[in-house]
Enzyme design. Structure first.
Site, PDB file in Angstrom:
ATOM      1  N   LYS A 121       0.727  -1.084   0.265  1.00 53.63           N
ATOM      2  CA  LYS A 121       0.208   0.004   0.295  1.00 53.63           C
ATOM      3  C   LYS A 121       0.827   1.169   0.057  1.00 53.63           C
ATOM      4  O   LYS A 121       1.571   1.803   1.120  1.00 53.63           O
ATOM      5  CB  LYS A 121      -1.138  -0.165   0.737  1.00 53.63           C
ATOM      6  CG  LYS A 121      -2.210   0.981   0.968  1.00 53.63           C
ATOM      7  CD  LYS A 121      -2.980   1.147   2.120  1.00 53.63           C
ATOM      8  CE  LYS A 121      -3.874   2.046   2.564  1.00 53.63           C
ATOM      9  NZ  LYS A 121      -4.329   2.325   1.072  1.00 53.63           N
TER      10      LYS A 121
HETATM   11  N1  PMP Z   1      -7.941  -1.345  -2.677  1.00 52.72           N
HETATM   12  C1  PMP Z   1      -6.998  -0.262  -3.054  1.00 52.72           C
HETATM   13  C2  PMP Z   1      -6.724   0.844  -3.866  1.00 52.72           C
HETATM   14  C3  PMP Z   1      -7.289   0.752  -1.889  1.00 52.72           C
HETATM   15  O1  PMP Z   1      -6.965   1.909  -1.996  1.00 52.72           O
HETATM   16  C4  PMP Z   1      -8.182   0.474  -0.972  1.00 52.72           C
HETATM   17  C5  PMP Z   1      -8.014   1.003   0.755  1.00 52.72           C
HETATM   18  N2  PMP Z   1      -7.061   0.787   1.678  1.00 52.72           N
HETATM   19  C6  PMP Z   1      -8.086  -0.844  -0.618  1.00 52.72           C
HETATM   20  C7  PMP Z   1      -8.629  -1.877  -2.149  1.00 52.72           C
HETATM   21  C8  PMP Z   1      -8.972  -1.822   0.350  1.00 52.72           C
HETATM   22  O2  PMP Z   1      -8.230  -2.032   1.072  1.00 52.72           O
HETATM   23  P1  PMP Z   1      -8.854  -1.946   3.137  1.00 52.72           P
HETATM   24  O3  PMP Z   1     -10.035  -2.807   3.119  1.00 52.72           O
HETATM   25  O4  PMP Z   1      -7.898  -3.054   3.558  1.00 52.72           O
HETATM   26  O5  PMP Z   1      -9.134  -0.502   3.491  1.00 52.72           O
END
Ligand code: PMP
Length: 295
Positions: free
Chosen positions: A159
């Protein structure tokens, strides 16, 4: 729209181990993270005084840093504690949290081994990414301009800030055209995810979701899969081609910010916020507030 800029607010930001008055939590313009996207972050939510999946988020932050070849100078337990302390210091029990780690100023070039690694945690009140009205009706999405790249092209499981460049461009184009968000395909042409959330579809009572082999396996995605299975639903992870969307009755997206949000349309395809989407939306809201325990 009158915006309160994020650098001009009351409160405290945890910065490199210290609470810093919100407006003083600054970086220099010659910060490596700004020039070369050497930064990783998290988005988390606290509900009723508890951060949902806190350690999973902190561990992902550390993993993202490792993928970008830097080490966070704290332990997972210290960052977990700092996240809780930052909410407490700001008097928040329901909040969105943004931990971020980045390379500092000692080197400003592609090579950056000797930069100091900084870590900050901010939190603020952020009720819903999509409005309750949008959620009830289902959001309208268009196709994204960009595709999720192959794992040979970018560190797709981190991320990392740099991976959001194509998300922001795609989301801006979608909003300019009157849509809430954009659906991204991957480099092979399969359905991938939206610009900030994962996607699920429903056909004949079963739930289908793309295999996260070139995009973030969201923590909400994993929670919702567990929740759906505990409710007796079949959840199938597989590659999904865009033309298959014609055969799905429901669609929803998941993410820390989006939570569970029904989708009414993606490009030429239409869905209705049906029973499965709406019940998972409600059950997810209960689960994160510990009013429901998924088996
Ligand atoms: N995909 C992307 C591109 C994101 O930015 C997010 C948000 N973090 C998610 C998926 C979902 O991830 P999470 O459920 O861990 O927030």
């Amino acid at each position: 729209m009158s915006l309160v800029p994020f650098d001009d607010r009351d409160g405290w930001i945890w910065l490199d181990g210290q609470f810093t008055p919100w407006r003083e939590a600054k970086v220099h313009v010659l910060t490596h993270g700004l020039h070369y996207a050497s930064a990783v972050f998290e988005g988390e939510r606290m509900y009723g005084g508890e951060i949902w999946e806190l350690t999973a988020h902190t561990e992902r932050l550390f993993k993202s840093a490792e993928i970008l070849d830097f080490a966070i100078p704290f332990t997972v337990a210290q960052i977990d504690q700092a996240c809780k302390d930052t909410c407490a210091k700001n008097g928040l029990t329901d909040a969105y949290l943004r931990p971020i780690a980045w390379r500092g100023t000692e080197m400003i070039g592609v090579s950056a081994q000797n930069t100091t690694i900084h870590v900050a945690i901010a939190c603020w009140d952020w009720p819903s990414y999509f409005s309750p009205a949008e959620k009830a009706k289902g959001i309208r999405m268009t196709w994204a301009k960009y595709k999720r790249p192959s794992p040979e092209t970018e560190p797709v499981h981190a991320k990392a800030t740099g991976l959001y460049m194509i998300c922001t461009i795609s989301k801006h184009l979608a909003e300019k055209a009157g849509f809430a968000d954009a659906m991204m395909l991957d480099y092979r042409g399969y359905i991938a995810e939206s610009t900030g959330s994962n996607v699920f579809f429903v056909a004949d009572g079963a739930i289908h979701t793309p295999t996260p082999d070139c995009f973030l396996d969201g923590i909400t995605r994993q929670s919702v899969i567990r929740l759906a299975r505990s409710k007796g639903f079949e959840v199938v992870e597989r590659h999904i081609r865009p033309e298959e969307l014609a055969g799905f009755s429901e669609c929803f997206v998941t993410g820390t910010a989006a939570e569970v949000t029904p989708v009414a349309e993606i490009g030429e395809y239409r869905f209705r916020p049906g029973n499965i989407s709406l019940s998972l939306m409600d059950d997810y809201a209960k689960m994160v507030r510990r009013e429901l325990v998924a088996a």
